[in-house]
Scaffold this active site. Structure first.
Site, short mmCIF file in Angstrom:
data_model
loop_
_atom_site.label_atom_id
_atom_site.label_comp_id
_atom_site.label_asym_id
_atom_site.label_seq_id
_atom_site.Cartn_x
_atom_site.Cartn_y
_atom_site.Cartn_z
N GLU A 185 4.97 -9.87 6.66
CA GLU A 185 5.71 -10.22 5.43
C GLU A 185 6.92 -9.30 5.20
O GLU A 185 7.86 -9.68 4.53
CB GLU A 185 4.78 -10.17 4.22
CG GLU A 185 4.18 -8.79 3.96
CD GLU A 185 3.24 -8.74 2.77
OE1 GLU A 185 3.05 -9.74 2.08
OE2 GLU A 185 2.66 -7.64 2.54
N ASP A 189 -3.43 -2.76 4.91
CA ASP A 189 -2.13 -2.53 5.56
C ASP A 189 -2.18 -1.41 6.61
O ASP A 189 -1.32 -1.33 7.46
CB ASP A 189 -1.06 -2.16 4.52
CG ASP A 189 -0.91 -3.22 3.45
OD1 ASP A 189 -1.24 -4.38 3.72
OD2 ASP A 189 -0.48 -2.87 2.33
N HIS A 233 -4.01 -14.06 0.79
CA HIS A 233 -5.16 -13.26 0.36
C HIS A 233 -6.44 -13.57 1.11
O HIS A 233 -7.45 -12.88 0.91
CB HIS A 233 -5.35 -13.40 -1.15
CG HIS A 233 -4.21 -12.76 -1.89
ND1 HIS A 233 -3.01 -13.39 -2.07
CD2 HIS A 233 -4.09 -11.53 -2.44
CE1 HIS A 233 -2.19 -12.58 -2.72
NE2 HIS A 233 -2.81 -11.44 -2.95
N THR A 244 -6.96 0.29 2.51
CA THR A 244 -5.91 -0.73 2.47
C THR A 244 -5.97 -1.56 3.74
O THR A 244 -6.20 -1.02 4.83
CB THR A 244 -4.47 -0.17 2.33
OG1 THR A 244 -3.55 -1.23 2.61
CG2 THR A 244 -4.15 0.98 3.24
N ARG A 266 -7.63 -10.52 2.61
CA ARG A 266 -8.25 -9.47 1.79
C ARG A 266 -9.64 -9.85 1.31
O ARG A 266 -10.39 -9.00 0.86
CB ARG A 266 -7.36 -9.19 0.58
CG ARG A 266 -6.13 -8.42 0.91
CD ARG A 266 -5.68 -7.46 -0.14
NE ARG A 266 -5.89 -7.84 -1.50
CZ ARG A 266 -4.93 -7.88 -2.44
NH1 ARG A 266 -3.69 -7.61 -2.10
NH2 ARG A 266 -5.22 -8.16 -3.67
#
Ligand code: F6P
Length: 363
Positions: free
Chosen positions: A237, A143, A287, A141, A290
Site C-alpha cells: 500500500e 507490518d 483487514h 504489528t 489482520r
C-alpha cells in the site's frame, strides 16, 4: 510466591493483529496463578486509559484465547493521551490529556503496566515511563516495521493470509489470461508485499523502498502476456512510482498516524489497462490480513513475549520493551526502541532471492 506485582494493568494499543490475546494470556495467567496479582484490563487502549475504562480480569476472561484473533480488551489507533483529540463546538482540538491517564494509573493502584502495541504505543509508553509509570512494552504489528526486534508477532499470520490470497489469484489469473494486482498492507515498509510475493511467486513485487518505473511494469506484463499469458503483481500500500506520491485514502487528525494509505493497487491496474490493453483486476486484501487466528509461530512468539515481559516486571526492570534477537527474547530500553522504523534494506537477501527467481521490482 511473594511479589511486588499486586496489581498490574494491560492494554492493547494501535491496530489489532493476531497474537494480542496470546500475550494477554501469557501475562495474566501466571500473574494470577504464581503472583496472586489482580489483573486490570484497560479497555480500548490509551483512549480507555484516559477515560478510566478499566476492569479486573478473571481467569474466565483469559480462558481459551491463545488462538483468538483481535483483542479481548479492545484497541484504538486514536486517542494518544499526549495529543488527545477533543471534540468541541469549533471542531477537534488536540490537547495533552496524559495527566488523566496518570490519575487513572494511580487510582487503580497499578504496580506495573504492560503496553502491547506498535511504534505509536511504544512512544506513548516511553513518555509515561518518564512520568513515573512502571511500564513494560510488548511490540506487535503485521507490518513488521520495528527496528528494535527481529520480528513482531502478527507478521507471520498476515503473510499466511496474503500468500494464500496470491495462490488463489494464480489459478483464476491463469484461467482468464489476466493481470491480477493484489494490494497488501504494511504502511511505509514492504515486508508483507515482499514476503507474500516471494512465497506466492508473484511476477512483480512493488514495495515502498524501491520506487517503481511505469515502463518497467508495462514491459514485464506485456512480455508475460506472450508467454505465461498471465501476471501477478503484489503491491504494498505504501509503494509509489519514481515520479509520484504515496496514494492516501484518508487523513484523520485523531489517528496516531493521520494518513490512511490505500489505492495504489487500483492505480497500477488502471494504468496497465490503459497502456497495454491487457485485462487487469485488483484485489485489495485489507483487514483480512489482520483478522482471524494467529499462526502457530505468532502464538509462540506472543506467548514468549508476554512471559518475558511479566518476568521483567517482577524483577522491576521497567522502561523496557521485549524484543526478539535471534532465537531469544531480550529486553531493550524503550528510548532505544522508539521511532526506529525498519524498512526493507536494499541489499536484503529476500530481494536478491526474489530477483534470482525472475521477480521484477519494477525498477
Ligand atoms: O499498522 C497496521 C496497519 O494494518 C497498516 O498496515 C495499515 O496501513 C493500517 O494499519 C490500517 O489502519 P486502519 O485499521 O485504521 O485502517
Amino acid at each position: 510466591m511473594p511479589s511486588t506485582l499486586k496489581r498490574i494493568g494491560i492494554l492493547t494499543g494501535g491496530g489489532d493483529c493476531p497474537g494480542l490475546n496470546a500475550v494477554i494470556r501469557s501475562i495474566a495467567k501466571p500473574a494470577m496463578s504464581f503472583f496472586n496479582s489482580k489483573v486490570i484490563g484497560i479497555v480500548d487502549g490509551f483512549e480507555g486509559f484516559v477515560e478510566g475504562r478499566m476492569r479486573e480480569l478473571t481467569k474466565l476472561d483469559i480462558l481459551g484465547i491463545v488462538n483468538l484473533g483481535g483483542t479481548i480488551l479492545g484497541t484504538s489507533n486514536k486517542g494518544d493521551p499526549f495529543h488527545y483529540p477533543v471534540e468541541g463546538p469549533k471542531g477537534i482540538t488536540i490537547l495533552d490529556y496524559s495527566e488523566h491517564a496518570l490519575i487513572n494509573y494511580q487510582k487503580w493502584d497499578l504496580d506495573a503496566l504492560f503496553a502491547i502495541g506498535g511504534d505509536g504505543t511504544m512512544n506513548i509508553a516511553y513518555k509515561f515511563s518518564k512520568m513515573g509509570m512502571n511500564i513494560i512494552g510488548v511490540p506487535k504489528t503485521i507490518d513488521n516495521d520495528l527496528e528494535a526486534t527481529d520480528v513482531t508477532f502478527g507478521y507471520d499470520s498476515a503473510l499466511a493470509v496474503a500468500t494464500e490470497a496470491i495462490d488463489r489469484l494464480h489459478t483464476t489469473a491463469s484461467a482468464h489470461h489476466r493481470v491480477m494486482v493484489i494490494e497488501v498492507m504494511g504502511r511505509y515498509a514492504g515486508w508483507i508485499a515482499l514476503g507474500a510475493g516471494l512465497a506466492g511467486g508473484a511476477d512483480i513485487i512493488l514495495i515502498p523502498e524501491i520506487p517503481f518505473k511505469w515502463s518497467s511494469i508495462f514491459e514485464s506484463v506485456l512480455k508475460r502476456s506472450r508467454g505465461a499469458r498471465f501476471s501477478i503483481i503484489c503491491v504494498a500500500e505504501g509503494a509509489k512510482p519514481l515520479d509520484g506520491q504515496l496514494v492516501v485514502k484518508e487523513q484523520d487528525v485523531k489517528r496516531t498516524d493521520p494518513l490512511r494509505l490505500g489505492g495504489i493497487g487500483d492505480m497500477v491496474a488502471r494504468r496497465i489497462t490503459e497502456e497495454t490493453g491487457l485485462e487487469t483486476r485488483t484485489t485489495v486484501l485489507g483487514h483480512l490480513q489482520r483478522g482471524g487466528s494467529p499462526t502457530a509461530y505468532d502464538r509462540i512468539l506472543a506467548t514468549k513475549f508476554g512471559s518475558v515481559a511479566l518476568q521483567a516486571a517482577s524483577e522491576k526492570k521497567f522502561g523496557n520493551m521485549v524484543s526478539l534477537r535471534g532465537r531469544d527474547v531480550e529486553l531493550v530500553r524503550l528510548e532505544d526502541a522508539i521511532s526506529r522504523q525498519r524498512l526493507v534494506p536494499l541489499d536484503s537477501q529476500l530481494i536478491f532471492t526474489a530477483r534470482s527467481v525472475g521477480t521484477s521490482f519494477g525498477d
